[in-house]
Scaffold this motif. Structure first.
Motif, short mmCIF file in Angstrom:
data_model
loop_
_atom_site.label_atom_id
_atom_site.label_comp_id
_atom_site.label_asym_id
_atom_site.label_seq_id
_atom_site.Cartn_x
_atom_site.Cartn_y
_atom_site.Cartn_z
N ILE A 298 0.75 -1.19 -0.11
CA ILE A 298 0.11 0.06 0.05
C ILE A 298 0.86 1.38 -0.14
CG2 ILE A 298 -1.85 -1.04 1.15
CD1 ILE A 298 -1.07 0.36 3.71
N GLY A 299 0.08 2.16 -0.49
CA GLY A 299 0.99 3.70 -0.39
C GLY A 299 1.42 4.07 1.24
N VAL A 300 1.89 5.28 1.08
CA VAL A 300 2.13 5.98 2.33
C VAL A 300 0.93 6.08 3.31
CG1 VAL A 300 3.26 7.83 3.58
CG2 VAL A 300 4.30 6.87 1.41
N VAL A 301 1.21 5.45 4.45
CA VAL A 301 -0.13 6.06 5.31
C VAL A 301 0.20 7.10 6.31
CG1 VAL A 301 -1.48 4.88 7.10
CG2 VAL A 301 -0.74 3.31 5.50
N THR A 302 -0.68 8.00 6.07
CA THR A 302 -0.50 9.47 6.82
C THR A 302 -1.14 9.60 8.09
OG1 THR A 302 -2.04 10.69 5.79
CG2 THR A 302 0.00 10.73 4.48
N GLY A 303 -2.33 8.96 7.97
CA GLY A 303 -3.10 8.87 9.10
C GLY A 303 -3.92 10.20 9.09
N SER A 377 -5.24 19.56 16.29
CA SER A 377 -5.67 19.31 17.68
C SER A 377 -5.07 18.12 18.59
CB SER A 377 -7.33 19.59 17.75
OG SER A 377 -7.65 18.25 17.73
N GLU A 378 -5.11 18.46 19.78
CA GLU A 378 -4.42 17.37 20.82
C GLU A 378 -5.32 16.32 20.83
OE1 GLU A 378 -1.38 17.09 22.10
OE2 GLU A 378 -0.82 18.59 20.99
N ILE A 379 -6.66 16.58 20.81
CA ILE A 379 -7.68 15.65 20.95
C ILE A 379 -7.86 14.59 19.83
CG2 ILE A 379 -10.36 15.02 21.16
CD1 ILE A 379 -10.43 17.70 22.80
N ALA A 380 -7.64 15.15 18.58
CA ALA A 380 -7.84 14.50 17.37
C ALA A 380 -6.50 13.75 17.33
CB ALA A 380 -7.54 15.44 16.15
N LYS A 381 -5.48 14.11 17.82
CA LYS A 381 -3.93 13.37 17.81
C LYS A 381 -4.09 12.07 18.82
CE LYS A 381 -0.99 17.04 18.12
NZ LYS A 381 0.35 17.71 18.54
N LYS A 382 -4.85 12.27 19.88
CA LYS A 382 -4.95 11.18 20.84
C LYS A 382 -5.81 10.04 20.25
CE LYS A 382 -3.79 13.77 25.01
NZ LYS A 382 -4.30 14.39 26.22
N LYS A 383 -6.70 10.26 19.27
CA LYS A 383 -7.73 9.58 18.74
C LYS A 383 -7.12 8.67 17.51
CE LYS A 383 -12.27 11.75 20.41
NZ LYS A 383 -13.23 12.41 19.87
N ASN A 384 -5.99 9.31 17.20
CA ASN A 384 -5.57 8.79 15.73
C ASN A 384 -4.63 7.75 16.02
OD1 ASN A 384 -3.83 8.56 13.51
ND2 ASN A 384 -4.90 10.30 12.61
N LYS A 385 -5.20 6.59 15.77
CA LYS A 385 -4.52 5.17 15.58
C LYS A 385 -3.14 5.06 15.17
CE LYS A 385 -8.34 2.62 16.88
NZ LYS A 385 -9.23 1.12 16.48
N LYS A 389 1.46 4.83 16.54
CA LYS A 389 2.31 3.76 16.06
C LYS A 389 3.67 4.43 15.67
CE LYS A 389 -1.38 0.98 14.27
NZ LYS A 389 -2.05 0.35 13.10
N ARG A 390 4.07 5.75 15.46
CA ARG A 390 5.21 6.45 15.20
C ARG A 390 5.67 7.49 15.94
NH1 ARG A 390 1.99 8.49 9.71
NH2 ARG A 390 1.44 10.49 10.58
N SER A 391 6.59 7.74 15.80
CA SER A 391 7.17 8.87 16.73
C SER A 391 8.40 9.48 16.01
CB SER A 391 7.86 8.15 18.02
OG SER A 391 8.53 9.37 19.04
N PRO A 392 8.41 11.16 16.01
CA PRO A 392 7.14 11.55 16.18
C PRO A 392 6.10 11.55 15.47
CG PRO A 392 8.90 12.94 14.82
CD PRO A 392 9.56 11.59 15.23
N TRP A 393 4.86 11.68 15.86
CA TRP A 393 3.71 11.58 15.17
C TRP A 393 3.49 12.19 13.87
CZ3 TRP A 393 0.52 15.52 13.38
CH2 TRP A 393 0.70 16.91 13.79
N PHE A 394 4.32 13.38 13.53
CA PHE A 394 4.12 13.93 12.36
C PHE A 394 5.10 13.43 11.15
CE2 PHE A 394 6.75 16.37 15.09
CZ PHE A 394 8.10 16.44 14.51
N ARG A 395 6.02 12.58 11.56
CA ARG A 395 7.07 11.85 10.63
C ARG A 395 6.57 10.69 10.04
NH1 ARG A 395 12.12 13.58 8.43
NH2 ARG A 395 13.29 11.70 8.11
#
Length: 561
Positions: A298-303, A377-385, A389-395
């Motif tokens: 599959i292609g790149v999964v951004t979330g 948003s922080e709330i949306a970040k916490k809900k995003n599965k 799975k990655r650190s940092p979340w934006f990479r």
């Protein structure tokens, strides 16, 4: 336990789609054979199957039909609706999770002559945490061997079998994915081995459109439950609509001995009346599974594509430096020819398309980038599965640059486009990584071959229809698609064919492309014309496409066949 809201989202949460009464009545009439039969409905919803069972028992002169029916539903509102609409005793209506109530001693310690109903259509990725927990517990408790990717309905089927008496019958509506999904293959064989007769009735009419579900359904009919398994045998029948299905169910199943066709090792409902040998693509000389020639991922999964995939206008608006983004292919529709290169990407760029992927440094400190990242948003970040799975979340995890792109979903046959410029793609597209031993000539030949009638038919076998009839190929299914690769390739002939195909693709003439490729393959693989009928392949392909698009079949099976 759970109160379901009446909205479409609420129904989808529990996979509740009420069955049309004519269909439920025919299914129940098939399952219930005598006035003493005891019946269980494991997911009652509004009580359609319960009402049908009571009606059937009344017709069989059962003195107290409501006393012979038990039902279950996790939704308290559904339980109340079933009781109010059918008059079933509250003591026979259990409000709870069906899977949690089944053990090796049956459902709440009881076994039944018939289990009928419409289990929840909830896929793995939509299952709530509690649903997954109960399903996992049921697997352990019942010693079930079931793929972890299975949807909720599959667990219900296994639990339903544990609720049957010896000689009992199972009659359930399941999604059409039962004929395609990898996890369903072993499940069907497992269930078939526990019954003397096991039939799947595919109904082409979309029965749940009024509930927002476009998927077609299959009626699973299992007769005479066994304590000891046997060699599984699966019968398959297909009807055009509910009316035809009713006629079929009203007749003796002994009159319909159609064997379950298995082509390329995959269950195929398209061509019930054709002999398997006539269209068995695995027997074609110089044929390969795409997975033998390349990796499919599959292609790149951004979330969150809306956040990470940007246009040039958006990049400039947020003052994001070019060093924080990389070129991206966002949608396959931008691939108009046989290849995709820098010039094609620049056309997207100039049209203002979303063609950048945000890819900051791991330890990002640039203020403009941090400002943009903080808009999530922080709330949306916490809900995003995905972010979990990655650190940092934006990479995002890029992986290797693909050699080609494969269409993931579309109304036409899948296309493979060769990458002539290093860039990646979103997960709406599959990434192709060719075997290193394949040179550019062979890679081009593979891209061409996928447009042949042979590969298109193979894709119809391996893929599955969604929504309005689009063909979807998961990576595992794409790997099984058959490709013809001539043993001797003429560089000049391949180049000539490529130019013609590229021109017709850009002019949106897919039929002309298929004709060109078919002629090239027949010319390049001489034994193909004598060993296989191109006409039979083309007829089978037309039949499969018509079925997928919901058009009348020219050789539709009638219930009296």
């Amino acid at each position: 336990m759970v109160k379901l809201d009446s909205t479409l989202d609420g129904r989808r949460q529990l996979g509740r789609y009420d069955t049309p009464r004519p269909l439920s009545q025919s299914i129940v009439d098939w399952a219930i054979r005598c006035a003493t039969d005891k019946i269980l409905e494991p997911s009652s919803g509004s009580g359609v199957f319960v009402a049908s069972a009571i009606h059937r028992l009344t017709g069989l002169r059962c003195p107290a039909p409501k006393s012979n029916v038990w039902a279950c539903d996790i939704d308290a509102n559904a339980c109340a609706e079933t009781i109010n609409s059918t008059g079933i005793e509250p003591s026979r209506m259990w409000n709870g999770d069906f899977l949690s109530a089944v053990s090796d001693k049956g459902f709440n310690g009881k076994r039944f002559d018939c289990v009928v109903g419409n289990p929840p259509f909830v896929s793995l990725h939509r299952m709530k945490r509690m649903q997954r927990k109960e399903a996992s517990n049921a697997v352990k408790r019942l010693s079930i061997l079931l793929d972890r990717k299975a949807s909720l309905w599959a667990y219900f089927i296994i639990a339903a079998i544990h609720s049957l008496r010896r000689g009992g019958r199972l009659a359930m509506i399941v999604p059409e994915s039962a004929l395609h999904a990898d996890y369903a293959r072993k499940l069907l064989s497992t269930v078939a081995a526990r019954f003397d007769r096991f039939t799947l009735l595919s109904v082409r009419e979309r029965c749940f459109l009024c509930h927002g579900a476009a998927e077609r359904v299959v009626v699973m009919l299992a007769d005479n439950h066994r304590t000891e398994p046997k060699e599984p045998e699966i019968l398959l029948h297909e009807t055009v609509d509910v009316s035809n299905a009713q006629q079929f169910l009203a007749t003796s199943l002994e009159a319909h001995p159609s064997r379950f066709p298995r082509l390329n090792g995959h269950a195929v409902p398209h061509l019930v009346r054709r002999s398997a040998s006539e269209v068995d693509l695995s027997k074609i000389v110089d044929g390969y599974a795409l997975g033998d020639l390349a990796e499919v991922k599959i292609g790149v999964v951004t979330g969150a594509n809306h956040f990470f995939v940007l246009s040039e206008t958006e990049r400039r608006k947020w003052k994001l430096p070019e060093s924080s983004v990389i070129p991206l292919l966002p949608r396959f529709r931008h691939c108009t020819g046989l290849t995709f290169d820098q010039e094609d990407w620049l056309k997207m760029f100039e049209r203002g398309e979303k063609c950048w992927l945000l890819f900051p440094n791991e330890k990002e400190h640039r203020q403009t980038i941090l400002t943009y990242l903080n808009t999530f948003s922080e709330i949306a970040k916490k809900k995003n599965k995905t972010f979990e799975k990655r650190s940092p979340w934006f990479r995002v995890e890029l992986g290797k640059t693909p050699d080609a792109f494969l269409q993931y979903m579309g109304s036409t046959a899948p296309r493979l486009v060769l990458a002539r410029w290093p860039l990646t793609c979103t997960n709406t597209i599959h990434r192709i990584y060719f075997s290193k031993k394949l040179n550019q000539l062979k890679r081009t030949a593979i891209a061409l071959s996928l447009r042949s009638s042979f590969s298109q038919l193979s894709a119809e076998f391996e893929g599955r229809a969604y929504g309005s009839g689009v063909l979807k190929l998961e990576p595992s299914e794409a790997r099984r698609v058959r490709v013809l690769l001539p043993p001797k390739l003429s560089p000049g002939r391949v180049a000539e064919c490529s130019l013609a195909v590229d021109r017709h693709l850009k002019n949106k003439c897919p039929e002309a492309v298929t004709t060109i490729v078919d002629e090239w393959l027949l010319e390049s693989i001489p034994v193909l014309a004598t060993a296989f009928s191109l006409n039979s392949i083309q007829n089978a392909l037309r039949s499969a496409i018509r079925r997928r698009l919901g058009k009348p079949l020219l050789n539709a099976i009638k219930p009296t066949d």
